[in-house]
Write a protein that holds these residues in place. Structure first.
Motif, PDB file in Angstrom:
ATOM      1  N   ARG A  43      -9.154  44.288 -17.676  1.00  0.00           N
ATOM      2  CA  ARG A  43      -8.099  44.966 -17.097  1.00  0.00           C
ATOM      3  C   ARG A  43      -8.035  45.103 -15.385  1.00  0.00           C
ATOM      4  NH1 ARG A  43      -4.147  46.952 -19.862  1.00  0.00           N
ATOM      5  NH2 ARG A  43      -4.019  48.859 -18.507  1.00  0.00           N
ATOM      6  N   ASN A 129      -7.773  65.206 -24.567  1.00  0.00           N
ATOM      7  CA  ASN A 129      -6.183  64.788 -24.887  1.00  0.00           C
ATOM      8  C   ASN A 129      -6.069  64.059 -26.039  1.00  0.00           C
ATOM      9  OD1 ASN A 129      -5.392  66.822 -22.986  1.00  0.00           O
ATOM     10  ND2 ASN A 129      -5.092  65.080 -21.512  1.00  0.00           N
ATOM     11  N   GLU A 130      -6.935  63.422 -26.824  1.00  0.00           N
ATOM     12  CA  GLU A 130      -6.881  62.584 -27.814  1.00  0.00           C
ATOM     13  C   GLU A 130      -6.381  61.288 -27.580  1.00  0.00           C
ATOM     14  OE1 GLU A 130      -4.087  65.054 -30.243  1.00  0.00           O
ATOM     15  OE2 GLU A 130      -5.684  64.980 -32.014  1.00  0.00           O
ATOM     16  N   GLU A 131      -6.465  61.075 -25.983  1.00  0.00           N
ATOM     17  CA  GLU A 131      -6.058  59.598 -25.531  1.00  0.00           C
ATOM     18  C   GLU A 131      -6.868  58.630 -25.854  1.00  0.00           C
ATOM     19  OE1 GLU A 131      -4.634  59.872 -21.303  1.00  0.00           O
ATOM     20  OE2 GLU A 131      -4.267  61.950 -21.569  1.00  0.00           O
ATOM     21  N   ASP A 133      -8.621  58.516 -28.729  1.00  0.00           N
ATOM     22  CA  ASP A 133      -8.248  58.012 -29.977  1.00  0.00           C
ATOM     23  C   ASP A 133      -6.972  57.229 -30.282  1.00  0.00           C
ATOM     24  OD1 ASP A 133     -10.317  59.876 -31.142  1.00  0.00           O
ATOM     25  OD2 ASP A 133      -8.974  61.573 -31.202  1.00  0.00           O
ATOM     26  N   ALA A 134      -6.016  57.548 -29.241  1.00  0.00           N
ATOM     27  CA  ALA A 134      -4.741  56.912 -29.392  1.00  0.00           C
ATOM     28  C   ALA A 134      -5.031  55.426 -28.940  1.00  0.00           C
ATOM     29  CB  ALA A 134      -3.767  57.356 -28.293  1.00  0.00           C
ATOM     30  N   LEU A 135      -5.800  55.190 -27.927  1.00  0.00           N
ATOM     31  CA  LEU A 135      -6.296  53.568 -27.677  1.00  0.00           C
ATOM     32  C   LEU A 135      -6.843  53.171 -28.828  1.00  0.00           C
ATOM     33  CD1 LEU A 135      -7.806  54.132 -24.038  1.00  0.00           C
ATOM     34  CD2 LEU A 135      -5.754  52.627 -24.706  1.00  0.00           C
ATOM     35  N   THR A 136      -7.937  53.964 -29.450  1.00  0.00           N
ATOM     36  CA  THR A 136      -8.527  53.203 -30.617  1.00  0.00           C
ATOM     37  C   THR A 136      -7.562  52.850 -31.516  1.00  0.00           C
ATOM     38  OG1 THR A 136     -10.371  54.805 -30.133  1.00  0.00           O
ATOM     39  CG2 THR A 136     -10.507  53.627 -32.085  1.00  0.00           C
ATOM     40  N   THR A 137      -6.720  53.632 -32.132  1.00  0.00           N
ATOM     41  CA  THR A 137      -5.725  53.317 -33.149  1.00  0.00           C
ATOM     42  C   THR A 137      -4.612  52.442 -32.724  1.00  0.00           C
ATOM     43  OG1 THR A 137      -4.526  55.392 -32.718  1.00  0.00           O
ATOM     44  CG2 THR A 137      -6.232  55.148 -34.450  1.00  0.00           C
ATOM     45  N   MET A 138      -4.695  52.134 -31.394  1.00  0.00           N
ATOM     46  CA  MET A 138      -3.701  51.021 -30.992  1.00  0.00           C
ATOM     47  C   MET A 138      -4.632  49.796 -31.063  1.00  0.00           C
ATOM     48  SD  MET A 138      -2.129  53.032 -27.785  1.00  0.00           S
ATOM     49  CE  MET A 138      -0.595  52.015 -27.133  1.00  0.00           C
ATOM     50  N   GLY A 139      -5.793  49.765 -31.358  1.00  0.00           N
ATOM     51  CA  GLY A 139      -6.459  48.635 -31.594  1.00  0.00           C
ATOM     52  C   GLY A 139      -7.014  48.315 -29.968  1.00  0.00           C
ATOM     53  N   LEU A 140      -6.942  49.083 -29.098  1.00  0.00           N
ATOM     54  CA  LEU A 140      -7.585  48.785 -27.878  1.00  0.00           C
ATOM     55  C   LEU A 140      -8.920  49.688 -27.676  1.00  0.00           C
ATOM     56  CD1 LEU A 140      -3.994  49.219 -25.827  1.00  0.00           C
ATOM     57  CD2 LEU A 140      -5.150  47.252 -26.498  1.00  0.00           C
ATOM     58  N   PHE A 145     -11.375  48.741 -22.442  1.00  0.00           N
ATOM     59  CA  PHE A 145     -10.081  49.234 -21.757  1.00  0.00           C
ATOM     60  C   PHE A 145     -10.552  50.162 -20.435  1.00  0.00           C
ATOM     61  CE2 PHE A 145      -5.704  50.611 -21.484  1.00  0.00           C
ATOM     62  CZ  PHE A 145      -5.175  49.419 -22.048  1.00  0.00           C
TER      63      PHE A 145
ATOM     64  N   PHE B  77      -5.600  48.360 -37.750  1.00  0.00           N
ATOM     65  CA  PHE B  77      -4.806  49.166 -36.686  1.00  0.00           C
ATOM     66  C   PHE B  77      -3.692  48.546 -36.438  1.00  0.00           C
ATOM     67  CE2 PHE B  77      -9.334  50.440 -34.809  1.00  0.00           C
ATOM     68  CZ  PHE B  77      -9.284  51.805 -35.239  1.00  0.00           C
ATOM     69  N   TYR B  84      -0.168  61.702 -32.335  1.00  0.00           N
ATOM     70  CA  TYR B  84      -1.280  62.579 -32.201  1.00  0.00           C
ATOM     71  C   TYR B  84      -0.502  64.085 -32.262  1.00  0.00           C
ATOM     72  CZ  TYR B  84      -4.419  58.943 -32.565  1.00  0.00           C
ATOM     73  OH  TYR B  84      -5.431  57.793 -32.917  1.00  0.00           O
ATOM     74  N   PHE B 106      -0.083  43.147 -27.414  1.00  0.00           N
ATOM     75  CA  PHE B 106       0.178  42.481 -28.585  1.00  0.00           C
ATOM     76  C   PHE B 106       1.193  41.688 -29.139  1.00  0.00           C
ATOM     77  CE2 PHE B 106      -2.860  46.370 -29.427  1.00  0.00           C
ATOM     78  CZ  PHE B 106      -3.971  45.564 -29.709  1.00  0.00           C
TER      79      PHE B 106
END
Ligand SMILES: Nc1ncnc2c1ncn2[C@@H]1O[C@H](COP(=O)(O)OP(=O)(O)OP(=O)(O)O)[C@@H](O)[C@H]1O
Ligand SMILES: [Mg+2]
Lengths: 269, 247
Positions: A43, A129-131, A133-140, A145, B77, B84, B106
């Motif tokens: 990045r 803020n679960e951000e 987790d959000a990155l993880t489940t987006m596959g990033l 990152f 994923f 969330y 992606f």
């Protein structure tokens, strides 16, 4: 709970903790290395932003501390050396001390306080803020990152800041000696005869290594933040404390290693 | 119908703390499945297992025929989208940039195609006006809607929504239900939704599972109609008759 049970539980907790740290470190190393194969995954924009904040943003305080350090060192040593009539040697001492040890160390401590802590707070807030987790489940993966660009920025910022701290220190010393009657020309001649390119590079390499430590420790503290109200505060504190410990210990180890191997011992006054 | 998510005797929770024991249900492809229960009963916990963030403590869980593991992670994923409970928008990016991010990472779309797709998603949740706002400048409900837009961007097979309508006014909330029904109709997307809103449950749900904190498990499974009319369980009856549950 009995004593044994408490000790047992603490040990298990500590081991789980250590394992998690190791796993994170491993992931960082692996994704760092995989950049060699796939450099496009880096990045670059985030790196530039973090680099700019760490280097340009940290410049005033680094210059200020470096300058004062030079002033103080020059004052203290000059008053002793003056009684032998050799206060001109302050310049040699100052150059060696700054280039080899104090420049990288003091800059790394400032980096730990400014940049390492902000990495921990920034990533820690994202965790809460679960951000992450959000990155993880987006596959990033957050490590690739968020961690890699920041660690790279810390590594890149250190040599730049170190050079500025060292120059500011020398300027501080020059001014003090000027006031004590040593001409600036004599001061700079002393500096140039006692420094080698090798010595400067050694210091800058050490600086980059400290940058790696500060960046990694700050980011990993952020990633491991607990989702509680004081979680971010605690990660920030631990990032700074452990960075400073790591810097000092690493510097000590390097000093021993270079002494044993006889590297850089050819410095002549 | 073919199941897309299957849980068999799953123990849900965190290492050292089982929250729900022996949970068994499956979600069929294309259905809207609701997770119900009082606050703190473990709905988010179950969802975190389903989306692969936390490993299950026991039993068997498959999503699209695969178990979560290092080899299947990336493939899985790509099949899911998640909103969330807190929205979890990236605070350093505008709403639009948040939606653009997965598209940049992606897809092979060019910049204008990506922008078009992102605006389309934001329009679907009526957030097009706030596209250039930072998450800190918009309300909680707006953040959730932007988060839904982000989850929709890559057209996932399963969309997970953790309390999408909490904090929304009834009109926006109902518009969100309409959106879910429309997407279900058009894209055959599967939805797993955590919600407490009775009107919303009756409007969108195909089936629902209800959990209870005190009994550490699933206490009811079926269509909302079945749960309301045939359940013997006092907790379930109380929920559907009062419309409120306090965990
Ligand atoms: N990281 C964690 N470690 C251990 N226990 C946790 C953790 N996170 C949550 N819990 C516990 O798990 C239980 C279920 O929490 P969860 O967040 O799943 O509830 P929920 O059903 O989503 O509630 P709400 O409707 O309020 O969102 C709670 O009792 C909580 O204390
Ligand atoms: Mg929840």
């Amino acid at each position: 709970m009995g004593l044994f049970e408490r000790v047992g539980r603490a040990t298990v907790g500590w081991l789980a903790d250590a394992r998690e740290r190791m796993a994170l470190l491993g992931e960082s190393v692996v994704s760092g290395l995989s950049l060699i194969v796939r450099p496009r995954q880096f990045r670059f924009g985030d790196f530039l932003l973090a680099f700019q904040r760490a280097s340009y943003g940290g410049l005033p305080i680094t210059l200020c501390i470096g300058f004062l350090l030079g002033v103080i060192l020059a004052f203290q040593t000059a008053s002793v050396l003056k009684s032998f009539g050799v206060e001109t040697f302050v310049s040699n001492m100052l150059a060696i001390a700054l280039f080899r040890e104090l420049g990288p160390i003091i800059t790394a401590v400032i980096l730990a306080g400014r940049t390492g802590s902000s990495f921990a707070a920034e990533i820690g807030t994202m965790k809460v803020n679960e951000e992450l987790d959000a990155l993880t489940t987006m596959g990033l993966p957050p490590v690739r990152f968020l961690v890699l660009p920041r660690v790279a920025a810390a590594i890149a910022a250190m040599p730049v800041l170190t050079i500025f701290a060292e120059l500011a220190g020398l300027v501080g010393g020059a001014i003090v000696l000027q006031m004590m009657g040593v001409p600036t020309v004599v001061f700079w001649r002393g500096v140039s005869t006692s420094t080698t390119v090798y010595m400067i590079c050694e210091g800058l390499t050490k600086g980059a290594l400290f940058g790696l430590l500060v960046g990694l420790i700050g980011c990993l503290a952020g990633v491991r933040t607990e989702s509680s109200s004081d979680g971010v505060g605690r990660s920030t504190t631990s990032a700074v404390v452990w960075s400073i410990v790591a810097i000092t210990v690493t510097d000590g180890l390097l000093a021993v290693i270079t002494y044993v191997w006889g590297i850089g011992m050819s410095v002549s006054l | 119908m073919e199941p897309i998510i299957e849980l068999e005797h799953v123990d849900a929770g965190y290492p050292g703390a089982v929250i729900l024991k022996d949970v068994t249900f499956s979600v069929a492809r294309g259905e809207v499945f609701i997770l119900l229960g009082g606050s703190g009963c473990g709905k988010t916990t179950i969802m975190r297992h389903l989306i692969g963030l936390n490993p299950i403590l026991g039993g068997k869980l498959t999503v699209a025929g695969m178990s979560w593991g290092p080899e299947t992670r990336d493939a899985l994923f790509r099949k899911i989208g998640v909103m969330y409970q807190s929205g979890a928008l990236f605070g350093s990016m505008t709403c639009l940039e948040n939606v653009l991010l997965p598209l940049e990472e992606f897809t092979r779309m060019n910049a204008s195609e990506r922008r078009e797709r992102a605006m389309e998603c934001l329009k679907a949740v009526e957030m097009a006006d706030a596209a250039d706002k930072m998450p800190s400048e918009i309300s909680g409900g707006m953040r959730k809607r932007a988060a839904i837009a982000r989850a929709l961007a890559l057209e996932p097979e399963v969309l997970f929504l953790d309390e999408p309508s909490a904090g929304l006014d009834p009109i926006t909330s109902s518009a969100l239900d309409d959106l879910i029904l429309k997407l279900k109709e058009e894209t055959k997307m599967t939805f797993v939704v955590v919600t407490h809103e009775l009107p919303s449950i009756f409007k969108i749900a195909d089936r629902a599972a209800m959990f209870d904190k005190a009994r550490h498990g699933m206490i009811a499974l079926g269509t909302p109609q079945e749960l309301k009319e045939t359940s013997e369980d006092p907790f379930v009856r109380k929920f559907f008759n009062r419309g409120e549950v306090h965990g």
